[in-house]
Design a protein around this motif. Structure first.
Motif, mmCIF file in Angstrom:
data_model
loop_
_atom_site.group_PDB
_atom_site.id
_atom_site.type_symbol
_atom_site.label_atom_id
_atom_site.label_comp_id
_atom_site.label_asym_id
_atom_site.label_seq_id
_atom_site.Cartn_x
_atom_site.Cartn_y
_atom_site.Cartn_z
ATOM 1 N N LEU A 117 -5.280 1.589 -17.064
ATOM 2 C CA LEU A 117 -4.869 1.398 -15.833
ATOM 3 C C LEU A 117 -5.337 2.241 -15.163
ATOM 4 N N SER A 118 -6.229 1.981 -14.187
ATOM 5 C CA SER A 118 -6.814 3.064 -13.168
ATOM 6 C C SER A 118 -6.746 2.317 -11.699
ATOM 7 N N THR A 119 -6.587 3.369 -10.684
ATOM 8 C CA THR A 119 -6.535 2.834 -9.546
ATOM 9 C C THR A 119 -7.601 3.728 -8.501
ATOM 10 N N GLU A 120 -8.108 2.950 -7.640
ATOM 11 C CA GLU A 120 -9.002 3.462 -6.397
ATOM 12 C C GLU A 120 -8.347 3.142 -5.064
ATOM 13 N N LEU A 121 -8.098 4.233 -4.367
ATOM 14 C CA LEU A 121 -7.527 3.937 -3.109
ATOM 15 C C LEU A 121 -8.252 4.343 -1.775
ATOM 16 N N THR A 122 -8.161 3.730 -1.067
ATOM 17 C CA THR A 122 -9.206 3.990 0.297
ATOM 18 C C THR A 122 -7.893 3.774 1.595
ATOM 19 N N GLY A 123 -7.886 4.823 2.405
ATOM 20 C CA GLY A 123 -7.156 4.812 3.552
ATOM 21 C C GLY A 123 -7.960 4.800 4.793
ATOM 22 N N ASN A 124 -7.950 3.876 5.594
ATOM 23 C CA ASN A 124 -8.532 4.074 6.959
ATOM 24 C C ASN A 124 -7.708 4.661 8.314
ATOM 25 N N ILE A 125 -8.252 5.726 8.729
ATOM 26 C CA ILE A 125 -7.273 6.297 9.837
ATOM 27 C C ILE A 125 -8.447 6.750 10.965
ATOM 28 N N ASP A 126 -7.829 6.460 12.264
ATOM 29 C CA ASP A 126 -8.552 6.978 13.439
ATOM 30 C C ASP A 126 -8.083 8.137 14.070
ATOM 31 N N LEU A 127 -8.676 9.257 13.926
ATOM 32 C CA LEU A 127 -8.161 10.444 14.579
ATOM 33 C C LEU A 127 -8.108 10.574 16.037
ATOM 34 N N GLN A 128 -8.211 9.475 16.684
ATOM 35 C CA GLN A 128 -8.029 9.450 18.092
ATOM 36 C C GLN A 128 -6.440 9.442 18.227
ATOM 37 N N GLY A 129 -5.760 9.007 17.390
ATOM 38 C CA GLY A 129 -4.233 8.831 17.348
ATOM 39 C C GLY A 129 -3.706 10.360 17.298
ATOM 40 N N LEU A 130 -4.054 11.121 16.162
ATOM 41 C CA LEU A 130 -3.926 12.358 16.034
ATOM 42 C C LEU A 130 -3.933 13.296 17.276
ATOM 43 N N LEU A 131 -5.016 13.126 17.758
ATOM 44 C CA LEU A 131 -5.508 13.909 18.824
ATOM 45 C C LEU A 131 -5.066 13.554 20.261
ATOM 46 N N ALA A 132 -4.189 12.339 20.189
ATOM 47 C CA ALA A 132 -3.902 12.048 21.414
ATOM 48 C C ALA A 132 -4.869 11.508 22.472
ATOM 49 N N LEU A 133 -5.873 10.930 21.963
ATOM 50 C CA LEU A 133 -6.990 10.569 22.776
ATOM 51 C C LEU A 133 -6.809 8.995 23.374
ATOM 52 N N ASP A 134 -6.062 8.433 22.670
ATOM 53 C CA ASP A 134 -5.841 7.076 23.069
ATOM 54 C C ASP A 134 -4.552 6.520 22.480
ATOM 55 N N ASP A 135 -3.547 6.121 23.092
ATOM 56 C CA ASP A 135 -2.308 5.879 22.978
ATOM 57 C C ASP A 135 -2.100 4.475 22.094
ATOM 58 N N SER A 136 -3.255 3.906 22.114
ATOM 59 C CA SER A 136 -3.122 2.304 21.464
ATOM 60 C C SER A 136 -3.553 2.558 20.106
ATOM 61 N N VAL A 137 -4.081 3.937 19.734
ATOM 62 C CA VAL A 137 -4.652 4.094 18.276
ATOM 63 C C VAL A 137 -3.403 4.666 17.577
ATOM 64 N N PRO A 138 -2.957 3.892 16.182
ATOM 65 C CA PRO A 138 -1.941 4.421 15.415
ATOM 66 C C PRO A 138 -2.170 5.765 15.025
ATOM 67 N N VAL A 139 -1.072 6.633 15.009
ATOM 68 C CA VAL A 139 -1.221 8.115 14.614
ATOM 69 C C VAL A 139 -1.774 8.262 13.011
ATOM 70 N N GLY A 140 -1.217 7.476 12.148
ATOM 71 C CA GLY A 140 -1.276 7.636 10.701
ATOM 72 C C GLY A 140 -2.410 6.549 10.275
ATOM 73 N N TYR A 141 -2.292 6.269 9.092
ATOM 74 C CA TYR A 141 -3.085 5.103 8.339
ATOM 75 C C TYR A 141 -3.259 4.022 9.049
ATOM 76 N N GLU A 142 -4.203 3.402 9.184
ATOM 77 C CA GLU A 142 -4.158 2.154 9.839
ATOM 78 C C GLU A 142 -3.907 1.020 8.556
ATOM 79 N N SER A 143 -4.713 1.198 7.526
ATOM 80 C CA SER A 143 -4.531 0.275 6.304
ATOM 81 C C SER A 143 -4.839 1.429 5.208
ATOM 82 N N ILE A 144 -4.306 0.781 4.105
ATOM 83 C CA ILE A 144 -4.582 1.493 2.595
ATOM 84 C C ILE A 144 -4.882 0.499 1.611
ATOM 85 N N ARG A 145 -6.018 0.560 1.205
ATOM 86 C CA ARG A 145 -6.099 -0.263 -0.152
ATOM 87 C C ARG A 145 -6.332 0.149 -1.570
ATOM 88 N N ILE A 146 -5.504 -0.372 -2.303
ATOM 89 C CA ILE A 146 -5.345 0.014 -3.821
ATOM 90 C C ILE A 146 -6.105 -0.976 -4.618
#
Length: 199
Positions: A117-146
């Motif tokens: 049993l092994s897993t590989e995870l990828t998470g996609n995040i757009d830092l425009q949310g963290l930096l408050a550059l675009d209010d339409s962008v989620p602050v956290g992960y947009e998606s996570i794949r396992i």
């Protein structure tokens, strides 16, 4: 001649597992746990978390003689010095660990022996949310794949059912997949003045 039944599966003691389940069924209050983490800022993007004590099975746990220490950092491209994995990477680590442990636990409960049993995870995040550059962008992960690579002594149907069940019953996966109330409370330090001391 009686066939000897294995008392362990996937490294877990089945007798202890049964005792634990029976105890929780008889007294659901024993299932209430409180886990804790303490964090202190070091410098820049570096901070350090200490994890030791927790409450569970009706009492404070005293089995840990030493605390677990985790350093959070950032890569240079995010103004850090690679002091450690960053918090969103630690979230992937926690998610991977919880999904793995949950899968192993419920496989053992079903009598399914795991070989790999092994897993590989990828998470996609757009830092425009963290930096408050675009209010339409989620602050956290947009998606996570396992991606899970798993081999077990069971049919493909039973394995698919086990994986789906583990996804629904992994506490970290469940926490990530549903809104969970989080509050931040400022601790206000009350410092005695010299006048108060004089009084």
């Amino acid at each position: 001649m009686n066939k000897q039944v294995s008392k362990a599966c996937n490294g877990l003691d089945l007798e202890e597992m049964g005792q634990t389940v029976r105890a929780l069924k008889n007294d659901p209050t024993l299932a209430q746990f409180q886990f804790r983490a303490r964090n202190r800022w070091i410098d820049g993007g570096e901070n350090r978390s200490t994890i030791k004590d927790f409450y569970g099975v009706g009492a404070e746990d005293t089995s840990r003689s030493d605390a677990f220490i985790f350093t959070n950092g950032e890569p240079p491209v995010l103004l850090g010095r690679n002091e450690g994995a960053n918090p969103v990477e630690f979230l992937l680590h926690a998610l991977a660990g919880c999904v793995t442990t949950t899968t192993v636990l419920h496989a053992a409960a079903r009598g399914i022996k795991l070989h790999k049993l092994s897993t590989e995870l990828t998470g996609n995040i757009d830092l425009q949310g963290l930096l408050a550059l675009d209010d339409s962008v989620p602050v956290g992960y947009e998606s996570i794949r396992i991606k899970m690579d798993i081999e077990a002594d069971c049919s493909d149907e039973d394995l698919a059912e086990l994986i789906a069940f583990a996804q629904l019953h992994s506490p970290v996966c469940n926490t990530v997949c549903r809104p969970v109330p989080v509050t931040i409370e400022r601790v206000v330090a009350h410092r005695a003045t010299s006048e108060a001391h004089a009084a």
